[in-house]
Design an enzyme around this catalytic site. Structure first.
Site, PDB file in Angstrom:
ATOM      1  N   GLN A   1     -10.177 -21.895  31.999  1.00 47.62           N
ATOM      2  CA  GLN A   1      -9.214 -22.171  30.931  1.00 47.62           C
ATOM      3  C   GLN A   1      -7.982 -22.860  31.506  1.00 47.62           C
ATOM      4  O   GLN A   1      -7.436 -22.435  32.523  1.00 47.62           O
ATOM      5  CB  GLN A   1      -8.830 -20.850  30.219  1.00 47.62           C
ATOM      6  CG  GLN A   1      -7.935 -21.023  29.008  1.00 47.62           C
ATOM      7  CD  GLN A   1      -8.607 -21.781  27.858  1.00 47.62           C
ATOM      8  OE1 GLN A   1      -9.816 -21.732  27.695  1.00 47.62           O
ATOM      9  NE2 GLN A   1      -7.820 -22.480  27.058  1.00 47.62           N
TER      10      GLN A   1
ATOM     11  N   ASP B   1     -17.125 -27.904  30.076  1.00 50.27           N
ATOM     12  CA  ASP B   1     -15.890 -28.484  29.544  1.00 50.27           C
ATOM     13  C   ASP B   1     -15.852 -29.993  29.754  1.00 50.27           C
ATOM     14  O   ASP B   1     -15.013 -30.681  29.160  1.00 50.27           O
ATOM     15  CB  ASP B   1     -14.678 -27.868  30.253  1.00 50.27           C
ATOM     16  CG  ASP B   1     -13.900 -26.920  29.352  1.00 50.27           C
ATOM     17  OD1 ASP B   1     -13.928 -27.138  28.127  1.00 50.27           O
ATOM     18  OD2 ASP B   1     -13.279 -25.990  29.876  1.00 50.27           O
TER      19      ASP B   1
ATOM     20  N   LYS C   1     -13.585 -17.717  22.323  1.00 51.40           N
ATOM     21  CA  LYS C   1     -14.786 -18.344  22.895  1.00 51.40           C
ATOM     22  C   LYS C   1     -15.846 -17.286  23.198  1.00 51.40           C
ATOM     23  O   LYS C   1     -17.036 -17.485  22.935  1.00 51.40           O
ATOM     24  CB  LYS C   1     -14.406 -19.134  24.159  1.00 51.40           C
ATOM     25  CG  LYS C   1     -13.595 -20.397  23.847  1.00 51.40           C
ATOM     26  CD  LYS C   1     -12.985 -21.065  25.086  1.00 51.40           C
ATOM     27  CE  LYS C   1     -12.120 -22.259  24.660  1.00 51.40           C
ATOM     28  NZ  LYS C   1     -11.457 -22.959  25.781  1.00 51.40           N
TER      29      LYS C   1
HETATM   30  N1  GUN Z   1      -6.991 -25.694  27.195  1.00 54.63           N
HETATM   31  C1  GUN Z   1      -6.817 -26.331  26.018  1.00 54.63           C
HETATM   32  N2  GUN Z   1      -7.994 -26.816  25.569  1.00 54.63           N
HETATM   33  C2  GUN Z   1      -8.926 -26.481  26.487  1.00 54.63           C
HETATM   34  C3  GUN Z   1     -10.333 -26.707  26.581  1.00 54.63           C
HETATM   35  O1  GUN Z   1     -10.977 -27.329  25.731  1.00 54.63           O
HETATM   36  N3  GUN Z   1     -10.925 -26.181  27.669  1.00 54.63           N
HETATM   37  C4  GUN Z   1     -10.246 -25.521  28.630  1.00 54.63           C
HETATM   38  N4  GUN Z   1     -10.910 -25.073  29.681  1.00 54.63           N
HETATM   39  N5  GUN Z   1      -8.946 -25.299  28.583  1.00 54.63           N
HETATM   40  C5  GUN Z   1      -8.297 -25.787  27.513  1.00 54.63           C
END
Ligand code: GUN
Length: 295
Positions: free
Chosen positions: A98, A121, A54
């Site tokens: 995350q 998110d 990311k």
């Molecule tokens: N863990 C798995 N997919 C995601 C996501 O799209 N965002 C976040 N923050 N954690 C995740």
């Protein structure tokens, strides 16, 4: 029939190029660029990889990223304190915590602290609540579900009136993608571990979204001929022929499914790149909203 492969990697690259252009324009017109803060708690390898990807994607489109890594035993109060600091930081447009968080931390308590205008998110209870209702607009839609709809749209696959079957009911993918498909007027069925006669249900799907996290679980004869199959799974299976000793496979047995489906996403290179592209888009949107360019 051999399915058309939906090239998520190429579609995501096109979206990232659009975003890079918009970021450059923003810099020229307003003298600012969007900023994303990533919060990683603990040392899960998969989470570390996702966060690294990311941050790299941010750099490639000109979005500034701020990385915060906390140890696995960080207290909930410490994580919440960090989120509050990021809420107050004017350089930060988006906050990504995350998931999953370590077991001693209450995920909802942390996600509730994120300023909803920075919730890129889309996991804040208010944003999810709005997504779950008719006629309400969340400020942000979760990235993987938004990416799935974008893949269908950009491939020219109609959603309205179609039978969509979603395998899985997670907060991150299954539930929110179901809401989006419903908003787009699909006729929706959500399946899970207690569903009886699963293949019978999936065989009715014009659009099948597999998000259960079980390697190659969906077989070719579970699929309706001509269906669009969106495989969200990312599962590592042992493979001594690979340098790393494993390879990644989806929730769908690809070689079987491609002989039946009309469209299919590969793993890797399908949904995964779209998740990151949508995160960048949400972060850009957050700053545009602050600049009054987006309602
Ligand atoms: N863990 C798995 N997919 C995601 C996501 O799209 N965002 C976040 N923050 N954690 C995740």
């Amino acid at each position: 029939m051999t399915a058309q492969i939906i090239d998520g990697k190429a579609i995501a690259a096109a979206i990232r190029a659009e975003i890079a252009q918009e970021v450059a324009r923003m810099k020229e017109v307003h003298g600012v660029v969007p900023g994303l803060a990533t919060v990683l708690v603990g040392d899960r390898k998969d989470s570390q990889t996702y966060v690294r990807m990311k941050k790299k994607a941010c750099a490639e489109v000109g979005i500034t990223s701020f990385g915060y890594d906390l140890p696995a035993d960080a207290s909930q109060e410490r994580v919440i304190q960090l989120v509050r600091e990021l809420n107050a930081n004017p350089e930060v447009d988006g906050i990504l915590v995350q998931l999953p968080l370590p077991g001693h931390i209450d995920e909802e308590a942390v996600l509730s602290e994120i300023d909803i205008t920075k919730d890129v998110d889309g996991f804040h209870p208010v944003n999810i609540g709005r997504l779950a209702m008719k006629g309400r607009k969340p400020l942000f839609v979760p990235c993987t579900p938004r990416g799935i709809i974008e893949l269908l749209d950009r491939t020219g696959i109609e959603i309205e009136g179609k039978r969509a079957v979603v395998l899985g009911r997670s907060n991150i993918v299954g539930l929110p993608v179901s809401m989006l498909l419903l908003h787009r007027n699909a006729t929706l069925t959500i399946c899970h571990s207690r569903t009886r006669n699963l293949p019978e249900v999936t065989r009715q799907a014009d659009i099948l979204v597999a998000a259960i996290g079980r390697a190659e679980f969906v077989r070719g004869d579970w699929i309706k001929p001509g269906a669009a199959v969106i495989d969200v799974g990312v599962n590592a299976v042992d493979d001594p022929t690979r340098k790393k000793g494993y390879r990644l496979v989806g929730d769908v047995k690809f070689d079987e499914a491609r002989e039946v489906a009309g469209y299919i996403t590969p793993v890797p290179g399908g949904v995964g790149p779209m998740t990151i592209a949508m995160l960048l888009k949400n972060t850009l949107d957050a700053r545009k909203r602050r600049l009054g360019e987006l309602r």
